[in-house]
Design an enzyme around this catalytic site. Structure first.
Site, PDB file in Angstrom:
ATOM      1  N   SER A 137      44.575  29.305  48.593  1.00 28.88           N
ATOM      2  CA  SER A 137      43.634  29.362  47.471  1.00 28.88           C
ATOM      3  C   SER A 137      44.376  28.842  46.252  1.00 28.88           C
ATOM      4  CB  SER A 137      43.230  30.819  47.238  1.00 28.88           C
ATOM      5  OG  SER A 137      42.617  30.976  45.971  1.00 28.88           O
ATOM      6  N   TYR A 150      45.599  40.130  46.559  1.00 28.78           N
ATOM      7  CA  TYR A 150      44.995  38.892  47.073  1.00 28.78           C
ATOM      8  C   TYR A 150      45.805  37.668  46.628  1.00 28.78           C
ATOM      9  CZ  TYR A 150      41.763  35.090  47.964  1.00 28.78           C
ATOM     10  OH  TYR A 150      41.214  33.898  48.410  1.00 28.78           O
TER      11      TYR A 150
END
Ligand SMILES: NC(=O)c1ccc[n+]([C@@H]2O[C@H](COP(=O)([O-])OP(=O)(O)OC[C@H]3O[C@@H](n4cnc5c(N)ncnc54)[C@H](OP(=O)(O)O)[C@@H]3O)[C@@H](O)[C@H]2O)c1
Length: 258
Positions: A137, A150
């Site tokens: 990401s 995360y």
């Protein structure tokens, strides 16, 4: 016909990637928890004249990657392309985050991805051929207050992927770290970030568009690919700004707005 294994293929980016591989005549092994959604995807993609095998599995459970590998070994299915796409995020301050959210993100985003890579890589090296794509990401490029675990898991995916891509540079096997930015999928709902500045005000890309970028990156064997020029600019700029500033901006982006 080559065979591609995609985790998290019941929806979102994984599903869009599965469509692209099916169109390019790859047989597929699709993994996710929802058996019913996987069955629907399989029915749809078989229309391209490819074989689609579905395996409903919760990859958070530590034995799951080995179980998946053993099943495919028993059935004599050789994996040419491995797409480690399944992942999830959770919003909230770390001090208040339930244990299952903290460890679940680590177990899925890091542990399962690493374990699947460890299991499927040796045969690829032996054949001097194979492709692995790990979906990270743009979160990989900076710390992420309010989504600390995360962001940290995605930093791991980036570091791990770039390192093994280098180790494998003469092996005939490529490793791609693919970094989408905000994307319209079920991710934001599951993470509880639908009302964040990022998703509400800054805008997200479509999963179709993101998957096209990912597909191209893995087939070209690129080590690092960031989806979307605006995401590329943001990822690059965070390398030059002071860490404290980058972290503060990251928090501002994650905060909820009305
Ligand atoms: N959407 C974004 O804004 C965005 C941005 C950057 C990176 N990413 C990354 O892109 C990847 C795909 O996310 P997405 O946006 O497509 O999210 P999504 O729509 O929520 O899809 C996630 C996929 O992973 C599967 N999955 C979730 N937990 C699982 C588990 N424990 N075991 C097996 N499969 C599991 C889900 O299926 P089941 O629920 O059926 O298990 C689904 O197929 C993730 O790694 C995510 O971190 C997303």
């Amino acid at each position: 016909m080559p065979t591609t294994l995609i985790t998290g293929a019941s929806g979102g980016i994984g599903y869009e990637l599965a469509k692209l591989f099916a169109r390019d005549r790859h047989n597929l092994v699709l993994v996710a928890r929802s058996a019913d959604k996987l069955a629907q995807v399989a029915t749809e993609l078989q229309a391209h004249g490819v074989t689609v095998k579905t395996i409903a599995l919760d990859l958070v459970a530590p034995p799951a990657p080995q179980f998946l590998f053993d099943q495919l070994q028993r059935e004599g299915i050789v994996i040419d392309v491995l797409i480690n796409n399944a992942g999830f995020g959770a919003f909230g301050e770390f001090a208040q985050m339930p244990e299952e959210e903290v460890l679940g993100q680590i177990d899925l985003n890091i542990r399962a991805l690493t374990e699947l890579t460890r299991l499927f890589l040796p045969a690829m090296v032996q054949r001097h051929s194979g492709r692995i794509m790990n979906v990270a990401s743009t979160a990989a490029f900076q710390p992420g207050p309010l989504m600390a675990v995360y962001y940290a898991t995605k930093a791991y995916v980036l570091s791990f992927s770039e390192a093994i891509a280098n180790e494998l540079r003469h092996s005939g096997v490529t490793v791609t770290c693919f970094c989408p930015g905000a994307t319209h999928t079920d991710f934001a709902k599951r993470a509880g970030v639908e009302n964040s500045r990022l998703f509400k005000q800054l805008g997200a890309m479509s999963a179709e568009k993101v998957a096209v970028d990912g597909y191209r990156a893995v087939m070209e064997g690129r080590t690092l690919a960031i989806s979307g020029i605006h995401n590329w600019v943001v990822a690059q700029s965070s390398r030059f700004a002071p860490r404290k500033v980058v972290t503060a901006i990251s928090r501002w982006v994650a905060e909820k707005v009305q």
